[in-house]
Write an enzyme that holds these catalytic residues in place. Structure first.
Site, PDB file in Angstrom:
ATOM      1  N   GLU A  90       0.857  -1.313  -0.044  1.00  0.00           N
ATOM      2  CA  GLU A  90      -0.079  -0.019  -0.175  1.00  0.00           C
ATOM      3  C   GLU A  90       0.885   1.344  -0.052  1.00  0.00           C
ATOM      4  O   GLU A  90       2.062   1.138   0.337  1.00  0.00           O
ATOM      5  CB  GLU A  90      -1.069  -0.020   1.312  1.00  0.00           C
ATOM      6  CG  GLU A  90      -0.024  -0.064   2.314  1.00  0.00           C
ATOM      7  CD  GLU A  90      -1.078  -0.538   3.567  1.00  0.00           C
ATOM      8  OE1 GLU A  90      -1.415   0.376   4.427  1.00  0.00           O
ATOM      9  OE2 GLU A  90      -1.195  -1.829   3.744  1.00  0.00           O
ATOM     10  N   CYS A 103       3.914   8.544   0.366  1.00  0.00           N
ATOM     11  CA  CYS A 103       4.485   7.825   1.362  1.00  0.00           C
ATOM     12  C   CYS A 103       4.383   6.407   0.477  1.00  0.00           C
ATOM     13  O   CYS A 103       3.483   5.676   0.536  1.00  0.00           O
ATOM     14  CB  CYS A 103       3.541   7.582   2.530  1.00  0.00           C
ATOM     15  SG  CYS A 103       4.318   6.606   3.896  1.00  0.00           S
ATOM     16  N   CYS A 110       7.119  -6.465   7.245  1.00  0.00           N
ATOM     17  CA  CYS A 110       8.117  -6.027   7.794  1.00  0.00           C
ATOM     18  C   CYS A 110       8.673  -6.814   8.965  1.00  0.00           C
ATOM     19  O   CYS A 110       7.704  -7.390   9.673  1.00  0.00           O
ATOM     20  CB  CYS A 110       7.891  -4.551   8.467  1.00  0.00           C
ATOM     21  SG  CYS A 110       9.403  -3.874   9.321  1.00  0.00           S
ATOM     22  N   CYS A 114       8.052  -3.232  15.418  1.00  0.00           N
ATOM     23  CA  CYS A 114       7.493  -2.284  16.410  1.00  0.00           C
ATOM     24  C   CYS A 114       6.049  -2.270  16.797  1.00  0.00           C
ATOM     25  O   CYS A 114       5.252  -2.464  15.892  1.00  0.00           O
ATOM     26  CB  CYS A 114       7.641  -0.749  15.583  1.00  0.00           C
ATOM     27  SG  CYS A 114       9.317  -0.629  15.052  1.00  0.00           S
ATOM     28  N   CYS A 117       2.898  -0.556  14.975  1.00  0.00           N
ATOM     29  CA  CYS A 117       3.020  -0.625  13.603  1.00  0.00           C
ATOM     30  C   CYS A 117       2.061  -1.634  13.134  1.00  0.00           C
ATOM     31  O   CYS A 117       2.672  -2.898  13.319  1.00  0.00           O
ATOM     32  CB  CYS A 117       4.180  -0.274  13.040  1.00  0.00           C
ATOM     33  SG  CYS A 117       4.520  -0.330  11.146  1.00  0.00           S
ATOM     34  N   SER A 189      12.647   7.262   6.570  1.00  0.00           N
ATOM     35  CA  SER A 189      12.389   6.932   7.654  1.00  0.00           C
ATOM     36  C   SER A 189      12.729   5.548   8.265  1.00  0.00           C
ATOM     37  O   SER A 189      12.641   4.704   7.536  1.00  0.00           O
ATOM     38  CB  SER A 189      10.956   6.965   8.081  1.00  0.00           C
ATOM     39  OG  SER A 189      10.480   6.957   9.370  1.00  0.00           O
ATOM     40  N   LEU A 213      12.126   7.336  16.845  1.00  0.00           N
ATOM     41  CA  LEU A 213      12.459   7.376  18.077  1.00  0.00           C
ATOM     42  C   LEU A 213      11.716   6.829  19.087  1.00  0.00           C
ATOM     43  O   LEU A 213      11.866   5.618  19.930  1.00  0.00           O
ATOM     44  CB  LEU A 213      13.437   8.460  18.486  1.00  0.00           C
ATOM     45  CG  LEU A 213      13.995   8.567  19.736  1.00  0.00           C
ATOM     46  CD1 LEU A 213      15.365   7.635  19.562  1.00  0.00           C
ATOM     47  CD2 LEU A 213      14.512  10.094  20.243  1.00  0.00           C
ATOM     48  N   ASN A 288      -1.874   6.065  16.028  1.00  0.00           N
ATOM     49  CA  ASN A 288      -3.028   5.374  15.318  1.00  0.00           C
ATOM     50  C   ASN A 288      -3.439   4.114  16.084  1.00  0.00           C
ATOM     51  O   ASN A 288      -2.632   3.339  16.526  1.00  0.00           O
ATOM     52  CB  ASN A 288      -2.847   5.018  13.775  1.00  0.00           C
ATOM     53  CG  ASN A 288      -2.717   6.180  12.717  1.00  0.00           C
ATOM     54  OD1 ASN A 288      -3.694   6.886  12.524  1.00  0.00           O
ATOM     55  ND2 ASN A 288      -1.569   6.798  12.545  1.00  0.00           N
ATOM     56  N   CYS A 331       0.700   2.672   8.342  1.00  0.00           N
ATOM     57  CA  CYS A 331       1.173   1.691   7.635  1.00  0.00           C
ATOM     58  C   CYS A 331       0.671  -0.007   8.003  1.00  0.00           C
ATOM     59  O   CYS A 331       0.573  -0.093   9.143  1.00  0.00           O
ATOM     60  CB  CYS A 331       2.904   1.764   8.023  1.00  0.00           C
ATOM     61  SG  CYS A 331       3.667   3.076   7.744  1.00  0.00           S
TER      62      CYS A 331
END
Length: 346
Positions: A90, A103, A110, A114, A117, A189, A213, A288, A331
């Protein structure tokens, strides 16, 4: 078959020469592709014999559009694309007064883990090639009928975990025969793969480096970012200082504010102490909501207090304007919901 978008101009010129064609044909072919002609046989100034060779050796790897969502503010669109091998990614296009931004994703899934995410849920499937990343821009421009002038590598995936393809992508879109997007209009990023930050610094690119961070101490960061178990904050800050010294570019530190975890005044003061002597900007991001975790967005009052404390330390910061939350613009959210809907149909 090879995706022709994974070739740069020099490589395609070399291919032309090796296949008995004139080198200038390479630029003609790219001219067509970057003007949204994605069938070799529709390239009017290319001889049929050359088209036949191209068609037998290459394909033009523009992804298929699966779904598009428009936000209520009419300034944000989210696209779900499928590549030739079935991989789904996406990307998000955002319209600002200064131009159109995109973006892009750099990986399918991934592996960084994290907690805030959605793209990392389910792990990584594969890296995207340089041409596949570029294709997201080409396809999106063809849909919105507007030129994209700013690129953010902040979609699904960790760009520095796909280092070679990402650097090739940056170089590709910077060329005048392709998209001619200046490096200062590109933001990369990363969650903080320290050795790759040093490698990137040595290239002395003029892109903006954004560091995810999201915490002001190692203990806090380890709770939400597994990468913190490999590289501590001091190692990360040292790499960032090196990057600044090599590029003379200001770094953006991204800080996702999570209610009850890293949004308190003590965290803000620690962050201020950590960054007060660094050439940087802090981007405060109210988190989010992701269905698979319990993270909540802080109150507007807490966000403002956090921002004011950073101001007291002399640290420039902004609170990210929320765009596209009504269309799952964070994301990985759209890709996961699409996958779930397919599972239900099967």
């Amino acid at each position: 078959m090879i995706n022709i978008l994974d070739f740069d101009l020099a490589a395609l010129k070399n291919w032309m020469k090796e296949n008995g064609e004139k080198e200038f044909r390479a630029k003609q072919v790219f001219n067509w592709i970057y003007n949204e002609v994605w069938d070799f046989y529709n390239m009017n100034n290319i001889p049929k014999s050359t088209k036949d060779k191209l068609n037998s050796f290459f394909y033009i790897g523009i992804p298929e559009l699966l779904e598009v969502y428009d936000s209520e503010d009419n300034n944000t669109k989210k696209f779900l694309y499928r590549y030739k091998d079935g991989s789904i990614i996406e990307c998000v296009a955002m319209e600002y007064t200064y131009g159109n931004s995109i973006c892009v994703s750099t990986q399918v899934g991934c592996k960084m883990g994290c907690k805030f995410c959605a793209s990392t849920i389910g792990g990584i499937i594969r890296n995207l090639t340089a041409g596949e990343i570029t294709a997201q821009i080409l396809k999106t421009q063809s849909i919105i009928h507007k030129r994209i002038s700013n690129v953010v590598l902040m979609g699904s995936g960790e760009p520095l975990d796909n280092y070679e393809n990402v650097i090739a992508f940056i170089n590709d879109i910077n060329n005048d025969y392709s998209l001619n997007i200046g490096q200062r209009h590109i933001t990369l990023s990363t969650c903080g793969i320290v050795p790759k930050i040093y490698d990137l610094a040595d290239l002395k690119l003029q892109i903006t480096l954004a560091i995810s961070l999201h915490a002001s101490s190692d203990e806090e960061r380890k709770k939400i970012m597994p990468i913190a178990n490999k590289y501590n904050i001091q190692e990360l800050i040292k790499a960032c200082t090196y990057y600044i010294s090599k590029t003379n570019r200001r770094i953006t530190f991204e800080y996702a504010l999570v209610k009850g975890i890293n949004d308190n005044e003590d965290s803000a003061r620690k962050l201020g102490e950590l960054l007060k002597n660094i050439l940087c900007h802090v981007n405060l991001i109210p988190v989010n909501t992701v269905t698979e975790n319990n993270f909540k967005k802080p109150s507007k009052e807490n966000i403002k207090i956090f921002s004011n404390i950073l101001n007291d330390f002399g640290i420039n910061n902004t609170i990210r304007r929320e765009m596209g939350s009504d269309i799952n613009a964070a994301c990985g959210q759209l890709r996961r919901s699409y996958a779930k809907s397919i599972e239900k149909r099967c």
